[in-house]
Design a protein around this motif. Structure first.
Motif, mmCIF file in Angstrom:
data_model
loop_
_atom_site.group_PDB
_atom_site.id
_atom_site.type_symbol
_atom_site.label_atom_id
_atom_site.label_comp_id
_atom_site.label_asym_id
_atom_site.label_seq_id
_atom_site.Cartn_x
_atom_site.Cartn_y
_atom_site.Cartn_z
ATOM 1 N N PRO A 76 -6.786 5.610 4.862
ATOM 2 C CA PRO A 76 -6.660 6.915 4.194
ATOM 3 C C PRO A 76 -5.330 7.578 4.564
ATOM 4 O O PRO A 76 -4.991 7.667 5.734
ATOM 5 N N ASP A 77 -4.623 8.016 3.576
ATOM 6 C CA ASP A 77 -3.353 8.712 3.821
ATOM 7 C C ASP A 77 -3.690 10.161 4.162
ATOM 8 O O ASP A 77 -3.495 11.084 3.373
ATOM 9 N N VAL A 78 -4.200 10.314 5.361
ATOM 10 C CA VAL A 78 -4.842 11.564 5.770
ATOM 11 C C VAL A 78 -3.861 12.736 5.788
ATOM 12 O O VAL A 78 -4.243 13.883 5.541
ATOM 13 N N ASP A 79 -2.582 12.451 5.988
ATOM 14 C CA ASP A 79 -1.608 13.548 6.077
ATOM 15 C C ASP A 79 -1.217 14.110 4.707
ATOM 16 O O ASP A 79 -0.570 15.155 4.632
ATOM 17 N N PRO B 125 0.107 8.023 -2.778
ATOM 18 C CA PRO B 125 0.183 8.998 -1.689
ATOM 19 C C PRO B 125 -1.054 9.907 -1.691
ATOM 20 O O PRO B 125 -1.497 10.368 -2.739
ATOM 21 N N GLY B 126 -1.616 10.122 -0.526
ATOM 22 C CA GLY B 126 -2.820 10.940 -0.423
ATOM 23 C C GLY B 126 -4.096 10.172 -0.715
ATOM 24 O O GLY B 126 -5.184 10.721 -0.608
ATOM 25 N N GLY B 127 -3.956 8.913 -1.087
ATOM 26 C CA GLY B 127 -5.130 8.080 -1.355
ATOM 27 C C GLY B 127 -5.326 7.070 -0.245
ATOM 28 O O GLY B 127 -5.094 7.366 0.927
ATOM 29 N N ALA B 128 -5.758 5.863 -0.634
ATOM 30 C CA ALA B 128 -5.932 4.784 0.345
ATOM 31 C C ALA B 128 -4.734 3.858 0.197
ATOM 32 O O ALA B 128 -4.506 3.304 -0.875
ATOM 33 N N MET B 129 -3.964 3.725 1.264
ATOM 34 C CA MET B 129 -2.682 3.018 1.137
ATOM 35 C C MET B 129 -2.596 1.846 2.109
ATOM 36 O O MET B 129 -3.269 1.805 3.133
ATOM 37 N N PHE B 130 -1.720 0.919 1.769
ATOM 38 C CA PHE B 130 -1.497 -0.246 2.613
ATOM 39 C C PHE B 130 -0.280 0.007 3.507
ATOM 40 O O PHE B 130 0.836 0.158 3.008
ATOM 41 N N PRO B 131 -0.512 0.043 4.816
ATOM 42 C CA PRO B 131 0.620 0.233 5.726
ATOM 43 C C PRO B 131 1.619 -0.914 5.612
ATOM 44 O O PRO B 131 1.278 -2.013 5.160
ATOM 45 N N ALA B 132 2.836 -0.648 6.019
ATOM 46 C CA ALA B 132 3.884 -1.674 6.028
ATOM 47 C C ALA B 132 4.400 -1.797 7.456
ATOM 48 O O ALA B 132 5.381 -1.157 7.830
ATOM 49 N N THR C 280 -11.588 14.681 -9.560
ATOM 50 C CA THR C 280 -10.674 15.699 -10.069
ATOM 51 C C THR C 280 -9.712 16.243 -9.012
ATOM 52 O O THR C 280 -8.786 16.977 -9.342
ATOM 53 N N ALA C 281 -9.933 15.884 -7.764
ATOM 54 C CA ALA C 281 -8.996 16.345 -6.728
ATOM 55 C C ALA C 281 -7.627 15.763 -7.012
ATOM 56 O O ALA C 281 -7.496 14.655 -7.531
ATOM 57 N N GLU C 282 -6.621 16.527 -6.648
ATOM 58 C CA GLU C 282 -5.255 16.110 -6.939
ATOM 59 C C GLU C 282 -4.930 14.777 -6.250
ATOM 60 O O GLU C 282 -4.360 13.871 -6.836
ATOM 61 N N ARG C 283 -5.285 14.665 -5.002
ATOM 62 C CA ARG C 283 -5.108 13.402 -4.266
ATOM 63 C C ARG C 283 -6.344 13.241 -3.404
ATOM 64 O O ARG C 283 -6.641 14.109 -2.588
ATOM 65 N N ALA C 284 -7.067 12.163 -3.589
ATOM 66 C CA ALA C 284 -8.351 12.030 -2.900
ATOM 67 C C ALA C 284 -8.501 10.627 -2.327
ATOM 68 O O ALA C 284 -7.865 9.681 -2.780
ATOM 69 N N VAL C 285 -9.369 10.525 -1.333
ATOM 70 C CA VAL C 285 -9.604 9.215 -0.738
ATOM 71 C C VAL C 285 -11.009 9.150 -0.148
ATOM 72 O O VAL C 285 -11.517 10.138 0.372
ATOM 73 N N VAL C 286 -11.618 7.973 -0.277
ATOM 74 C CA VAL C 286 -12.893 7.695 0.370
ATOM 75 C C VAL C 286 -12.599 6.786 1.554
ATOM 76 O O VAL C 286 -11.817 5.833 1.435
ATOM 77 N N TYR C 287 -13.221 7.082 2.691
ATOM 78 C CA TYR C 287 -12.995 6.301 3.904
ATOM 79 C C TYR C 287 -14.341 6.076 4.579
ATOM 80 O O TYR C 287 -15.125 7.006 4.745
ATOM 81 N N LEU D 67 3.573 6.307 4.454
ATOM 82 C CA LEU D 67 3.189 5.086 3.749
ATOM 83 C C LEU D 67 3.754 5.109 2.335
ATOM 84 O O LEU D 67 3.914 6.168 1.729
ATOM 85 N N THR D 68 4.060 3.920 1.833
ATOM 86 C CA THR D 68 4.631 3.810 0.492
ATOM 87 C C THR D 68 3.766 2.880 -0.349
ATOM 88 O O THR D 68 3.015 2.069 0.188
ATOM 89 N N SER D 69 3.894 2.992 -1.655
ATOM 90 C CA SER D 69 3.104 2.135 -2.550
ATOM 91 C C SER D 69 3.557 0.688 -2.400
ATOM 92 O O SER D 69 4.755 0.418 -2.304
ATOM 93 N N ARG D 70 2.603 -0.226 -2.378
ATOM 94 C CA ARG D 70 2.940 -1.620 -2.104
ATOM 95 C C ARG D 70 2.380 -2.588 -3.135
ATOM 96 O O ARG D 70 2.473 -3.803 -2.984
ATOM 97 N N LEU D 71 1.777 -2.059 -4.176
ATOM 98 C CA LEU D 71 1.224 -2.948 -5.199
ATOM 99 C C LEU D 71 2.202 -3.080 -6.359
ATOM 100 O O LEU D 71 2.978 -2.156 -6.586
ATOM 101 N N PRO D 72 2.163 -4.179 -7.091
ATOM 102 C CA PRO D 72 1.245 -5.320 -6.927
ATOM 103 C C PRO D 72 1.714 -6.337 -5.883
ATOM 104 O O PRO D 72 0.991 -7.250 -5.571
#
Ligand SMILES: Nc1nc2c(c(=O)[nH]1)N[C@H]1C(S)=C(S)[C@@H](COP(=O)(O)OP(=O)(O)OC[C@H]3O[C@@H](n4cnc5c(=O)[nH]c(N)nc54)[C@H](O)[C@@H]3O)O[C@H]1N2
Ligand SMILES: Nc1nc2c(c(=O)[nH]1)N[C@H]1C(S)=C(S)[C@@H](COP(=O)(O)OP(=O)(O)OC[C@H]3O[C@@H](n4cnc5c(=O)[nH]c(N)nc54)[C@H](O)[C@@H]3O)O[C@H]1N2
Ligand code: SF4
Ligand SMILES: [Mo]
Length: 733
Positions: free
Chosen positions: A157-160, A326-333, A288-295, A547-552
């Motif tokens: 979770p991109d908790v920050d 950003p603000g969701g569930a992200m893959f660390p690098a 509907t949240a602007e940036r949301a994540v489930v953890y 964290l930055t986007s890493r897909l695909p």
């Protein structure tokens, strides 16, 4: 003259930077390092106790060999001669599978054992490899393996940056976070709320984290998969599925719609213990949240439907378009990561001998280790190596496992204490303390909410060999090089292999040996092109940014896409559906099945047991430090006041708790933080056994909660033990 060292605390996943003051061989102070780029001065009671751990007179300082039932201190040469004389014949006569390995949790918090352990285990060549993962996060490796192609591609979770965090089965204000490396979670969650974000906690208990949240839903244990399915159901029903940029990279959305269809909020509400309206509202807020994540964390992985719950966490992040954002569930690098397999993940490459359980990520479930030791026949386990593990306290049906260890022909433990597990060993090989070794958090930077890198040189010298040397010496023994192999040559060989797999030149790290050479090679071949020298020049760490986007790019599936509904996972959905319909039929399965009995049908004294973590504990092994066992860190069974009154239990009284697996007695703590019908016991206690050398822990023994957990029912896909949601009976003792 006192000196100061800056170290990364290796005790939990938070990777706090600490400032340690050392006077000669004494550690005089441990503080949070305010200049640490990540933790900014945060510290917890365990970090403070690193000095006490170093000074603990019970901590092992020489190898021990058991002679006529008594441990005697021996030289390293004698210890290895004993191992060579006794382990090799077992391997020669009964085959490599006759040797089991159990790697415990601290082995992944230690750069020596993280890097050199796997080299040794591969050399032993046994299919009987076990670890704490199958009493922990294996469902997450499994689902990441199938969804994203690699078992270590676990989004965090991109908790920050999130504005809505739905957290299930985790209590980071106590655990300091897991599968989410984030020092000072209290500060991070406070910041989330201060910027107008919302924190929702789903937990059968009103934990410290729940107290600090905007909303708490007291779920019935073991039912998270039903809740998460219902949230997905609402997203489809209300047309709130919005993958955004993920749409081009995702397979299986239509299958998900079909799978979620039966799990309406109304269908699951009574089983989950959260009403249908609340479930609908949660789904809408999430979407509907602007940036949301489930953890989800350990309350969702070590339960009957651990894989389905872990999977649905990621499914929801994808369906709401929050994965890899950003603000969701992200893959660390991470700056350095051990080279992984290039092939897409699959499990079941071999099966356990007795119960036929599939291998997952190279491991068999620790819940079946006792079977493999007890059942005679070809391939029976006769010898055991434990590395930084205490399964006699941490694995299910602990009494049975403890008895099985007593039947082994030979056992070696690489461990710092003579404790409940290592007392069964024939040889114990101790290692240096965290302050006497180098550290780089290879595993946990892989799960970090910010990309950082921090190298810790050893703060003080050690009289003991470093554990990488011990493991290489064991490697020499198991490969027939005798008790005194050329450890330097073995290390050169390992480094050569690492360099080859990482695509680096081993000469680049010339002048270095051991883990620092391997870490240097991994950094050099990593995506930031750092070197160990860069990190050595930055004692407070290097911040590599959010964290930055890493897909695909990060997807390693055969299709190159996210596989939302892979067969290996969806095959378990009928088991969940069957459980739901059994319950809604009102069939009196009660305690015949796992999980809570249907609402209202509970008999007096019948409860569902869950676990809990304690701020001043670290699973089983830090109870020998006076500073950590004082005060509130007590092993009690927590019971809701109404429940306690119903069966005549009062605060402080002794309760007898029984399950299908065993019985323990321990003091009652009456508290309304629990959902009625649920009781809680922390794990890692039960130090009142003979033949250990942990005097402080013995005086604060507590009861072993894993005497109550069962090794029979498992999370079906992964064999992960069910440690939460255990039917138990409570009565005054
Ligand atoms: N102080 C301290 N810190 C630790 C440890 C420790 O022993 N002590 N251990 C470390 C380790 S090894 C790990 S893996 C991490 C774990 O880190 P966390 O996952 O944060 O661990 P817990 O604090 O046990 O939180 C699990 C929560 O799940 C809840 N729960 C139980 N059953 C269910 C259920 O069925 N559904 C839901 N939704 N919730 C449920 C429990 O009430 C509990 O609050 O902590 C690490 N940090
Ligand atoms: N009921 C129940 N059971 C649980 C859990 C639960 O929530 N509920 N949680 C599970 C989880 S998440 C985990 S991770 C497991 C942990 O399970 P284990 O890893 O089996 O147990 P630990 O208590 O971490 O024991 C660690 C061992 O490593 C040794 N040790 C510590 N530091 C070092 C070191 O630097 N080097 C070496 N060589 N040895 C060292 C300690 O002395 C101890 O013997 O427990 C699991 N068991
Ligand atoms: S939170 Fe974890 S890493 Fe930080 S000081 Fe405590 S034990 Fe160490
Ligand atoms: Mo764990």
């Amino acid at each position: 003259m006192p000196t100061t060292a800056h170290v990364t605390c290796p005790l939990c996943e938070a990777t706090c930077g600490l400032t340690v003051t050392i006077d000669g061989s004494d550690v005089t102070e441990v503080r949070g390092d305010h200049d640490d780029v990540f933790s900014r001065g945060f510290i917890c009671p365990k970090g403070v106790s690193l000095g006490a751990l170093h000074a603990d007179p019970d901590r092992l300082r020489t190898p021990l060999v058991k002679r006529d039932g008594e441990f005697v201190a021996v030289s390293w040469d004698e210890a290895f001669a004993e191992i060579d004389a006794r382990l090799r014949p077992i391997m020669a006569e009964r085959g490599n599978d006759a040797v089991a390995v159990y790697a415990g949790n601290p082995s992944i918090h230690n750069v020596s054992t993280t890097l050199y352990g796997p080299v040794l285990y591969r050399a032993i060549g046994t299919k009987n490899f076990y670890s704490a993962s199958t009493v922990d996060q294996m469902p997450k490796h499994f689902t990441s393996g199938y969804l994203f192609g690699a078992p270590l591609s676990i989004p965090v979770p991109d908790v920050d940056r999130t504005q809505f965090l739905l957290m299930l089965g985790a209590n980071p204000l106590v655990s300091n976070g897991s599968l989410m490396t984030a020092p000072d979670m209290r500060g991070r969650l406070r910041a989330l709320r201060a910027r107008g974000g919302k924190l929702v906690v789903v937990d059968p208990k009103r934990t410290r984290t729940a107290e600090a949240a905007d909303e708490h839903n007291a779920i019935r244990p073991g039912t998270d998969a039903l809740l998460l399915f219902a949230l997905a159901n609402v997203l489809f029903e209300r047309d709130l599925v919005a993958l955004g940029g993920l749409a081009d990279h995702t397979n299986g959305v239509a299958e998900m719609r079909a799978l979620a269809e039966p799990f309406t909020p109304e269908a699951v509400a009574s089983e989950v213990g959260i009403d249908a309206d609340a479930i609908r509202r949660l789904a809408v807020e999430l979407a509907t949240a602007e940036r949301a994540v489930v953890y989800g964390r350990i309350g969702t992985t070590t339960q009957e439907f651990g894989t389905l719950a872990s999977w649905l966490v990621d499914v929801l992040n994808v369906l709401t378009g929050n994965l890899d954002q950003p603000g969701g569930a992200m893959f660390p690098a991470p700056a350095a990561s051990a080279p992984g397999s290039s092939k897409p993940f699959r499990h079941g490459r071999w099966r356990s001998r007795v119960r036929g359980l599939p291998e997952v990520y190279g491991e068999l479930p620790v819940a079946t280790l006792a079977d493999e030791i007890e059942a005679p026949g070809e391939g029976q386990v006769r010898a055991l190596l434990t590395v930084a593990g205490n399964p006699c306290l941490s694995a299910p049906n602990a009494e049975r496992l403890d008895a099985a260890f007593g039947q082994l022909d030979f056992m070696v433990s690489v461990d710092v204490y003579l404790n409940e597990t290592t007392r069964h060993a024939d040889v114990i090989l101790p290692g240096p303390t965290p302050l006497e070794r180098q550290h780089y958090d290879l595993a946990f930077y892989q799960l970090s909410v910010r990309n950082v890198a921090n190298w810790t040189p050893a703060a003080m010298p050690s009289d003991l060999p470093q554990e990488w040397e011990t493991l290489l010496r064991l490697l020499g023994v198991v490969t027939g090089q005798g008790p005194n192999p050329d450890v330097g040559a073995l290390d050169d060989f390992v480094a050569g292999e690492f360099a080859r797999r990482a695509g680096a030149e081993v000469e680049e790290a010339a002048g270095r040996v051991g883990p620092e050479r391997l870490v240097d090679l991994l950094l050099r071949s990593g995506q930031y092109g750092l070197t160990l020298a860069d990190l050595e020049a930055a004692p407070h760490g290097v911040d590599l940014g959010p964290l930055t986007s890493r897909l695909p790019h990060a997807l390693k599936t055969a299709s190159g896409k996210i596989e939302l509904a892979p067969e290996a996972i969806t095959a378990d959905v009928p088991r969940l559906a069957a459980r739901l319909s059994a319950r809604s039929d009102g069939s009196p399965d009660g305690h015949a099945a796992y999980g809570a009995a249907p609402h209202g049908s509970r008999l007096p004294g019948e409860f569902v047991l869950i676990g809990r973590r304690q701020l001043a504990s670290n699973n089983s092994w830090m109870h020998n430090l006076e500073t950590l066992v004082r005060g509130s860190n007590r092993c009690t069974v927590q019971v809701h006041p109404d429940d306690a009154a119903g069966i005549g239990l009062t605060d402080g009284a002794l309760a007898k708790v029984s399950s299908a697996a065993g019985t323990v007695e321990l003091p009652v703590e009456v508290t309304d933080v629990l959902r009625p019908g649920v009781v809680s016991i922390p794990h890692g206690w039960g130090h009142d056994v003979n033949g250990v050398r942990t005097s402080v822990a013995a005086a604060h023994a507590g009861a072993n909660s894993n005497v109550l957990t069962d090794d029979g029912p498992l999370d079906a896909p992964t064999g992960t033990a069910v440690l939460n949601g255990i039917p138990v009976h409570l009565a005054p003792a």
